[in-house]
Design a protein around this motif. Structure first.
Motif, mmCIF file in Angstrom:
data_model
loop_
_atom_site.group_PDB
_atom_site.id
_atom_site.type_symbol
_atom_site.label_atom_id
_atom_site.label_comp_id
_atom_site.label_asym_id
_atom_site.label_seq_id
_atom_site.Cartn_x
_atom_site.Cartn_y
_atom_site.Cartn_z
ATOM 1 N N ARG A 26 -13.411 -2.753 1.600
ATOM 2 C CA ARG A 26 -13.471 -3.872 0.619
ATOM 3 C C ARG A 26 -12.163 -4.539 0.532
ATOM 4 O O ARG A 26 -11.960 -5.845 0.351
ATOM 5 N N LEU A 27 -11.035 -3.874 0.669
ATOM 6 C CA LEU A 27 -9.518 -4.295 0.512
ATOM 7 C C LEU A 27 -9.338 -5.068 1.569
ATOM 8 O O LEU A 27 -8.471 -6.203 1.344
ATOM 9 N N VAL A 28 -9.630 -4.581 2.854
ATOM 10 C CA VAL A 28 -9.392 -5.712 4.025
ATOM 11 C C VAL A 28 -10.132 -6.855 3.933
ATOM 12 O O VAL A 28 -9.530 -8.103 4.230
ATOM 13 N N ALA A 29 -11.199 -6.740 3.482
ATOM 14 C CA ALA A 29 -12.416 -7.946 3.504
ATOM 15 C C ALA A 29 -11.646 -9.097 2.373
ATOM 16 O O ALA A 29 -11.848 -9.932 2.576
ATOM 17 N N PHE A 36 -3.475 -1.684 9.255
ATOM 18 C CA PHE A 36 -2.927 -0.397 9.337
ATOM 19 C C PHE A 36 -3.426 0.407 8.209
ATOM 20 O O PHE A 36 -3.839 1.649 8.331
ATOM 21 N N GLU A 37 -3.430 -0.171 6.785
ATOM 22 C CA GLU A 37 -3.907 0.585 5.828
ATOM 23 C C GLU A 37 -5.500 0.828 5.944
ATOM 24 O O GLU A 37 -5.880 1.837 5.517
ATOM 25 N N PHE A 38 -6.077 -0.236 6.605
ATOM 26 C CA PHE A 38 -7.559 0.119 6.748
ATOM 27 C C PHE A 38 -7.793 1.384 7.611
ATOM 28 O O PHE A 38 -8.496 2.042 7.351
ATOM 29 N N LEU A 39 -6.943 1.267 8.621
ATOM 30 C CA LEU A 39 -7.145 2.255 9.798
ATOM 31 C C LEU A 39 -6.875 3.636 9.227
ATOM 32 O O LEU A 39 -7.361 4.634 9.515
ATOM 33 N N LEU A 91 2.229 14.310 4.352
ATOM 34 C CA LEU A 91 3.599 13.769 4.267
ATOM 35 C C LEU A 91 3.774 12.527 4.869
ATOM 36 O O LEU A 91 4.548 11.554 4.402
ATOM 37 N N PHE A 92 2.894 12.107 5.839
ATOM 38 C CA PHE A 92 2.899 10.696 6.368
ATOM 39 C C PHE A 92 2.334 9.833 5.340
ATOM 40 O O PHE A 92 3.079 8.819 5.189
ATOM 41 N N VAL A 93 1.551 10.089 4.587
ATOM 42 C CA VAL A 93 1.050 9.182 3.629
ATOM 43 C C VAL A 93 2.085 9.030 2.556
ATOM 44 O O VAL A 93 2.380 8.019 2.043
ATOM 45 N N TYR A 98 6.335 5.595 -0.026
ATOM 46 C CA TYR A 98 7.634 5.442 -0.410
ATOM 47 C C TYR A 98 8.116 4.233 0.334
ATOM 48 O O TYR A 98 8.989 3.372 -0.508
ATOM 49 N N VAL A 99 8.016 3.975 1.381
ATOM 50 C CA VAL A 99 8.644 2.678 2.309
ATOM 51 C C VAL A 99 7.994 1.445 1.424
ATOM 52 O O VAL A 99 8.813 0.619 1.472
ATOM 53 N N GLN A 100 6.888 1.917 1.325
ATOM 54 C CA GLN A 100 6.090 0.534 0.649
ATOM 55 C C GLN A 100 6.844 0.102 -0.929
ATOM 56 O O GLN A 100 7.229 -0.950 -1.105
ATOM 57 N N LEU A 101 7.042 1.121 -1.423
ATOM 58 C CA LEU A 101 7.772 1.235 -2.766
ATOM 59 C C LEU A 101 9.075 0.539 -2.781
ATOM 60 O O LEU A 101 9.351 -0.101 -3.748
ATOM 61 N N VAL A 102 9.833 1.172 -1.803
ATOM 62 C CA VAL A 102 11.275 0.508 -1.385
ATOM 63 C C VAL A 102 11.082 -1.006 -1.163
ATOM 64 O O VAL A 102 12.010 -1.719 -1.653
ATOM 65 N N GLU A 103 10.254 -1.374 -0.408
ATOM 66 C CA GLU A 103 10.021 -2.472 0.148
ATOM 67 C C GLU A 103 9.675 -3.289 -1.046
ATOM 68 O O GLU A 103 10.195 -4.655 -1.247
#
Length: 130
Positions: A26-29, A36-39, A91-93, A98-103
Motif C-alpha cells: 500500500r505504501l509503494v502503491a 527498497f523499503e517495500f522489499l 540492527l540493519f533496520v 537512523y540514516v533516514q532520520l539524519v537525512e
C-alpha cells in the motif's frame, strides 16, 4: 497426511506477516515508500508468514531447515544462530532508520535556512517599497 497444530502465536504471526505485506504494498502503491523499503518490509512479512505457517505444520520442520542453512553458511548449530541472524536484521533496520532520520534532519535544516533567506528577502523588498 499433513499434521497441522495451530497455536495462537501461529495465527498472530500469520496475520502480522500478511499485514506487513499489505502495508508495504500500500505504501509503494501510494508512492509513500521506495522500492527498497517495500522489499525490506515485504521480506520481513514473508519471513514471518513462512515461519508462522511452517512451525504450525508438523510434517515440516522449518527450524531444522533454517539451522541447516545457517550451518552451511558457517554458523553454529542451534537456535542461537537464528537469534544472531535475527539480531543482525534488526540492527540493519535500526541503522537504516537512523540514516533516514539524519537525512531528514539535514533536509529540515536546509529548508529552514532557505525559508529564513526568503523571509529576509521579502522583508527587504517591502522595506524598499515603503
Amino acid at each position: 497426511m499433513i499434521g497441522f497444530e495451530l497455536a495462537p502465536i501461529h495465527g498472530i504471526g500469520a496475520v502480522a506477516g500478511l499485514a506487513l505485506l499489505y502495508q508495504s504494498y500500500r505504501l509503494v502503491a501510494a508512492r509513500k515508500g521506495s522500492v527498497f523499503e517495500f522489499l525490506l518490509w515485504a521480506g520481513f512479512g514473508i519471513g514471518l508468514l513462512a515461519i508462522s505457517v511452517g512451525s504450525a505444520l508438523k510434517s515440516v520442520d522449518l527450524l531444522y531447515a533454517l539451522e541447516g542453512t545457517l550451518s552451511a553458511l558457517g554458523f553454529g548449530p542451534g537456535t542461537d544462530s537464528i537469534f544472531f541472524v535475527s539480531n543482525l536484521l534488526l540492527l540493519f533496520v535500526v541503522f537504516y532508520t537512523y540514516v533516514q532520520l539524519v537525512e531528514s534532519r539535514r533536509r529540515l535544516s536546509d529548508l529552514n535556512q532557505e525559508l529564513a533567506l526568503l523571509r529576509y528577502d521579502l522583508e527587504q523588498r517591502t522595506d524598499d517599497e515603503d
